[in-house]
Design an enzyme around this catalytic site. Structure first.
Site, mmCIF file in Angstrom:
data_model
loop_
_atom_site.group_PDB
_atom_site.id
_atom_site.type_symbol
_atom_site.label_atom_id
_atom_site.label_comp_id
_atom_site.label_asym_id
_atom_site.label_seq_id
_atom_site.Cartn_x
_atom_site.Cartn_y
_atom_site.Cartn_z
ATOM 1 N N LYS A 1 87.996 73.865 121.425
ATOM 2 C CA LYS A 1 88.147 72.976 120.435
ATOM 3 C C LYS A 1 88.357 73.379 119.292
ATOM 4 O O LYS A 1 88.171 74.691 118.766
ATOM 5 C CB LYS A 1 86.616 72.334 120.163
ATOM 6 C CG LYS A 1 86.598 70.906 119.845
ATOM 7 C CD LYS A 1 87.228 69.789 121.089
ATOM 8 C CE LYS A 1 87.001 68.355 120.411
ATOM 9 N NZ LYS A 1 87.203 67.558 121.849
HETATM 10 P P1 NAD Z 1 89.354 57.886 116.773
HETATM 11 O O1 NAD Z 1 89.421 58.499 115.479
HETATM 12 O O2 NAD Z 1 90.551 57.174 117.449
HETATM 13 O O3 NAD Z 1 88.284 56.783 116.608
HETATM 14 C C1 NAD Z 1 86.771 57.031 116.307
HETATM 15 C C2 NAD Z 1 86.362 55.671 116.046
HETATM 16 O O4 NAD Z 1 84.927 55.975 115.587
HETATM 17 C C3 NAD Z 1 86.936 54.894 114.925
HETATM 18 O O5 NAD Z 1 86.791 53.384 115.213
HETATM 19 C C4 NAD Z 1 85.912 55.017 113.856
HETATM 20 O O6 NAD Z 1 86.167 54.175 112.458
HETATM 21 C C5 NAD Z 1 84.778 55.336 114.425
HETATM 22 N N1 NAD Z 1 83.753 55.893 113.378
HETATM 23 C C6 NAD Z 1 84.044 57.228 112.967
HETATM 24 N N2 NAD Z 1 82.935 57.366 112.127
HETATM 25 C C7 NAD Z 1 82.073 56.731 112.428
HETATM 26 C C8 NAD Z 1 80.476 56.531 112.077
HETATM 27 N N3 NAD Z 1 80.077 57.509 111.028
HETATM 28 N N4 NAD Z 1 79.860 55.965 112.358
HETATM 29 C C9 NAD Z 1 80.479 54.723 113.178
HETATM 30 N N5 NAD Z 1 81.754 54.698 113.760
HETATM 31 C C10 NAD Z 1 82.548 55.862 113.209
HETATM 32 O O7 NAD Z 1 88.657 59.172 117.819
HETATM 33 P P2 NAD Z 1 88.799 58.729 119.341
HETATM 34 O O8 NAD Z 1 89.874 59.626 120.010
HETATM 35 O O9 NAD Z 1 88.538 57.539 119.788
HETATM 36 O O10 NAD Z 1 87.404 59.639 119.617
HETATM 37 C C11 NAD Z 1 85.949 59.033 119.866
HETATM 38 C C12 NAD Z 1 85.132 60.027 120.465
HETATM 39 O O11 NAD Z 1 85.717 60.395 121.661
HETATM 40 C C13 NAD Z 1 84.977 61.585 119.783
HETATM 41 O O12 NAD Z 1 83.720 61.948 120.223
HETATM 42 C C14 NAD Z 1 85.634 62.458 120.548
HETATM 43 O O13 NAD Z 1 85.612 63.757 120.715
HETATM 44 C C15 NAD Z 1 85.792 61.682 121.890
HETATM 45 N N6 NAD Z 1 86.739 61.951 122.834
HETATM 46 C C16 NAD Z 1 88.102 61.417 122.724
HETATM 47 C C17 NAD Z 1 89.111 61.611 123.419
HETATM 48 C C18 NAD Z 1 90.564 61.272 123.406
HETATM 49 O O14 NAD Z 1 91.219 61.320 124.279
HETATM 50 N N7 NAD Z 1 90.629 60.673 122.505
HETATM 51 C C19 NAD Z 1 88.774 62.349 124.995
HETATM 52 C C20 NAD Z 1 87.402 62.712 124.898
HETATM 53 C C21 NAD Z 1 86.600 62.478 123.933
#
Ligand code: NAD
Length: 428
Positions: free
Chosen positions: A119
């Site tokens: 990461k």
């Molecule tokens: P992203 O940036 O596309 O979306 C994140 C979302 O969370 C947004 O809607 C944002 O406004 C919201 N957010 C941010 N801070 C916040 C807060 N303090 N309180 C409430 N909402 C908040 O990110 P993503 O890719 O959707 O990732 C989200 C989670 O999923 C992370 O933990 C990431 O590690 C995990 N994840 C993502 C992927 C992927 O393929 N994108 C894969 C596995 C895990």
């Protein structure tokens, strides 16, 4: 010099000893009694193999130079190259990257992907940077990591606040340095650069594939369930859409600005269009709740798809749901896990539930290496098969050992890594 096992555990972990890394280690420790693992392998897997810290300078649009702390942590390369996302966030630390790298190791191993976990991230406020500044930051960060990333060493992917464009800049920077196009250096790229069909939707769609399988095991029909989804980005946005397309009612969603609630179901398309036009859900015409209140709304399925540490010892007693699905990494604290277990609320753990992303990233890497591309239906079917197989193994192990789904998922992942490490031995 004292050997590492003679040092007190706290001291040995000093550099990454943060709350999130302690959560990752505590989960590892809780799984150990059920895993096939010995003391030397436990010691090896308790620390990341490599952690890189760099200070990344960029020229701001105003002409001055700012320097941003940045990290890349590689936890285990025993099964193959390391793999993991890059996030841009004001809270990125070495310990956060280390914890997320550990989870990536278990996740890849659970899904039987030939990868270990990594990461990385840059500590910055991405919303305060222009597209030009983000591009310069990404390119310089990539250049700083040239010695430790590579298609057979460590393969980055998008995470919070990074996307296909970020991966395109990383791929281009790496390719320029080595002198030819290397699409397989990153996953989550634009399709035009060798990205995979269905990668963008893979994590959110995978979350719903896991939820659907869990519903079947629990004797529920997904279409009858009322769902709340925290986070409306890549993972939460797609998960909400998939839930709704399968007939479930999405009654609450949120983003960084807060949440919205409609007991009769939200108009997700209107919410998406509002965010596209206004940047966030703020001022969207609906009943507004805070993110903390959103988590406590009555529902059947609560999907956590924003960030870590959302369910804690403090709010877990008030969570009003029947099933929790972790789309985000590390959203449930150790204390919350214990309280939810006591209350009989099953948690579909992150290492299983959000593994759709890394699984289709693996498909992307394989397609890039083979220069041969698959259809969307083929990818969706292969993903469903991999997640279904992992889900069934986790469910069976949890049943057989009388442990939680999280412990079972970790035990399954840990056993794969431990068996490989045992066979390889410690070099030299
Ligand atoms: P992203 O940036 O596309 O979306 C994140 C979302 O969370 C947004 O809607 C944002 O406004 C919201 N957010 C941010 N801070 C916040 C807060 N303090 N309180 C409430 N909402 C908040 O990110 P993503 O890719 O959707 O990732 C989200 C989670 O999923 C992370 O933990 C990431 O590690 C995990 N994840 C993502 C992927 C992927 O393929 N994108 C894969 C596995 C895990």
């Amino acid at each position: 010099m004292a050997s590492i096992e003679k040092l007190p555990a706290e001291e040995a972990q000093l550099e990454w000893n943060t709350p999130l890394f302690r959560t990752a280690l505590a989960q590892f420790e809780q799984a150990i009694p059920y895993a096939e693992i010995n003391e030397s392998i436990i010691a090896r897997l308790s620390s990341p193999e490599r952690a890189v810290m760099v200070a990344v300078p960029i020229r701001r649009d105003a002409g001055n130079v700012d320097v941003f702390p940045a990290y890349r942590v590689q936890h285990s390369s025993v099964l193959g190259p390391t793999k993991g996302g890059i996030r841009y966030d004001p809270h990125v630390t070495l310990g956060e990257c280390a914890a997320l790298a550990v989870w990536m190791t278990w996740k890849c191993a659970l899904l039987r992907l030939p990868y270990g976990g990594a990461k990385g991230g840059i500590r910055c406020n991405p919303r305060a940077l222009s597209p030009g500044e983000l591009q310069r930051l990404t390119r310089r960060y990539t250049a700083e990591l040239m010695g430790v990333i590579g298609p057979q060493e460590d393969i980055p992917a998008p995470d919070m606040a990074t996307n296909e464009q970020t991966m395109a800049w990383m791929m281009d920077t790496y390719s320029m340095q080595v002198g030819h196009a290397v699409p397989e250096i990153v996953t989550g790229k634009p399709i035009a650069l060798g990205g995979s069909l269905f990668r963008r939707e893979a994590t959110g769609a995978g979350v719903v594939m896991v939820i659907e399988r869990a519903c079947r095991r629990l004797g529920w029909t997904l279409a009858d369930q009322r769902c709340v989804v925290q986070g409306f980005g890549n993972v939460g946005g797609i998960a909400a859409q998939e839930l709704s397309s399968k007939g479930a009612l999405v009654v609450g969603i949120s983003d960084v600005s807060g949440g919205i609630h409609a007991p009769d179901g939200l108009d997700l398309e209107a919410a998406r269009n509002w965010i596209a036009a206004h940047g966030s859900l703020e001022d969207f015409p609906a009943e507004h709740v805070t993110n903390a209140e959103l988590l406590e709304l009555p529902c059947d399925i609560l999907v956590l798809a924003a960030l870590e540490d959302q369910l804690t010892g403090e709010n877990a007693p008030r969570i009003d749901t029947r099933l929790i699905a972790e789309g985000a990494n590390g959203p449930t604290s150790i204390e919350a896990d214990a309280i939810l277990a006591e209350r009989g609320i099953p948690v579909l753990p992150d290492v299983l539930t959000n593994a759709g992303g890394v699984t289709v990233s693996y498909f992307e890497w394989v397609q890039d290496l083979g220069r041969l591309f698959w259809t969307r239906d083929e990818i969706r079917a292969r993903l469903a098969e991999k997640l279904g197989d992992a889900f069934d193994r986790v469910w069976a192990l949890a049943d057989a050992k009388g442990i939680s789904l999280r412990q079972a998922a970790l035990v399954a992942g840990i056993n794969e890594v431990a068996a490989a490490l045992k066979a390889r031995g410690i070099y030299p």
